[in-house]
Design a protein around this motif. Structure first.
Motif, short mmCIF file in Angstrom:
data_model
loop_
_atom_site.label_atom_id
_atom_site.label_comp_id
_atom_site.label_asym_id
_atom_site.label_seq_id
_atom_site.Cartn_x
_atom_site.Cartn_y
_atom_site.Cartn_z
N MET A 1 0.84 -1.17 0.00
CA MET A 1 0.00 0.00 0.00
C MET A 1 0.89 1.24 0.00
N THR A 2 0.65 2.13 -0.94
CA THR A 2 1.39 3.37 -1.01
C THR A 2 1.05 4.25 0.19
N ILE A 3 2.09 4.85 0.79
CA ILE A 3 1.93 5.75 1.94
C ILE A 3 2.40 7.14 1.52
N THR A 4 1.59 8.13 1.84
CA THR A 4 1.94 9.52 1.59
C THR A 4 2.23 10.19 2.91
N ASN A 5 3.39 10.82 2.98
CA ASN A 5 3.75 11.62 4.15
C ASN A 5 3.68 13.09 3.74
N VAL A 6 2.89 13.85 4.48
CA VAL A 6 2.75 15.28 4.25
C VAL A 6 3.33 15.98 5.48
N ALA A 7 4.28 16.86 5.26
CA ALA A 7 4.92 17.57 6.37
C ALA A 7 4.78 19.07 6.17
N PHE A 8 4.29 19.74 7.20
CA PHE A 8 4.27 21.19 7.24
C PHE A 8 5.35 21.61 8.22
N ILE A 9 6.25 22.46 7.76
CA ILE A 9 7.40 22.86 8.59
C ILE A 9 7.45 24.38 8.62
N ARG A 10 7.33 24.93 9.82
CA ARG A 10 7.37 26.39 10.01
C ARG A 10 8.68 26.73 10.72
N THR A 11 9.37 27.74 10.19
CA THR A 11 10.61 28.17 10.82
C THR A 11 10.40 29.43 11.64
N LYS A 12 11.38 29.73 12.44
CA LYS A 12 11.41 31.01 13.13
C LYS A 12 11.51 32.10 12.07
N PRO A 13 11.04 33.31 12.38
CA PRO A 13 11.08 34.37 11.37
C PRO A 13 12.46 34.55 10.75
N GLY A 14 12.46 34.58 9.41
CA GLY A 14 13.69 34.80 8.68
C GLY A 14 14.56 33.57 8.45
N GLN A 15 14.11 32.40 8.91
CA GLN A 15 14.92 31.19 8.78
C GLN A 15 14.46 30.26 7.64
N GLY A 16 13.47 30.71 6.86
CA GLY A 16 12.94 29.88 5.79
C GLY A 16 13.96 29.52 4.72
N THR A 17 14.81 30.45 4.37
CA THR A 17 15.82 30.17 3.34
C THR A 17 16.84 29.16 3.84
N ALA A 18 17.23 29.28 5.10
CA ALA A 18 18.18 28.32 5.69
C ALA A 18 17.58 26.92 5.69
N LEU A 19 16.30 26.80 6.06
CA LEU A 19 15.65 25.50 6.04
C LEU A 19 15.57 24.98 4.60
N GLY A 20 15.28 25.87 3.67
CA GLY A 20 15.22 25.46 2.27
C GLY A 20 16.52 24.84 1.78
N GLY A 21 17.63 25.39 2.24
CA GLY A 21 18.93 24.82 1.88
C GLY A 21 19.09 23.40 2.41
N LEU A 22 18.65 23.18 3.64
CA LEU A 22 18.73 21.84 4.23
C LEU A 22 17.81 20.86 3.50
N LEU A 23 16.60 21.33 3.17
CA LEU A 23 15.67 20.48 2.43
C LEU A 23 16.20 20.16 1.04
N ALA A 24 16.83 21.12 0.40
CA ALA A 24 17.39 20.90 -0.93
C ALA A 24 18.50 19.86 -0.91
N GLU A 25 19.22 19.75 0.20
CA GLU A 25 20.23 18.69 0.34
C GLU A 25 19.57 17.34 0.61
N LEU A 26 18.49 17.35 1.39
CA LEU A 26 17.82 16.11 1.78
C LEU A 26 17.06 15.46 0.63
#
Length: 102
Positions: A1-26
């Motif tokens: 059975m196919t499983i879908t994982n949906v993740a909502f991730i909120r960063t501290k103000p101004g940290q979205g780009t830093a998280l994006g870099g980590l996600l782009a590596e992952l």
């Protein structure tokens, strides 16, 4: 059975780009894992500190193994100080395809 994982991730103000870099590596490493069908990253149009990750896996076991991989554990450790609260993870299984052909 196919499983879908949906993740909502909120960063501290101004940290979205830093998280994006980590996600782009992952993402590309995760896409190479056994059982990964897709692993997509989305950033909110209205809030640059809000991310949405959409993943499909061939089985719950494959997703469980993903959560134990060194690259995901490394991501979680690096992301923790950037986050505003916990990641909101939700698991789904497909029950019907409405309007699909074939």
């Amino acid at each position: 059975m196919t499983i879908t994982n949906v993740a909502f991730i909120r960063t501290k103000p101004g940290q979205g780009t830093a998280l994006g870099g980590l996600l782009a590596e992952l993402a590309p490493i995760s896409r190479e894992e056994a059982g990964c069908i897709d692993f997509e990253l989305h950033r909110s149009v209205d809030n640059p500190d809000l991310w949405f990750v959409y993943e499909n896996w061939t089985s719950r076991d494959d997703l469980d193994q993903h959560f134990k991989t060194p690259h995901l554990l490394k991501f979680a450790e690096a992301a923790a100080p950037l986050l505003d609260g916990e990641m909101d993870l939700r698991l789904f299984s497909k029950v019907a395809v409405v309007g699909a052909k074939g």
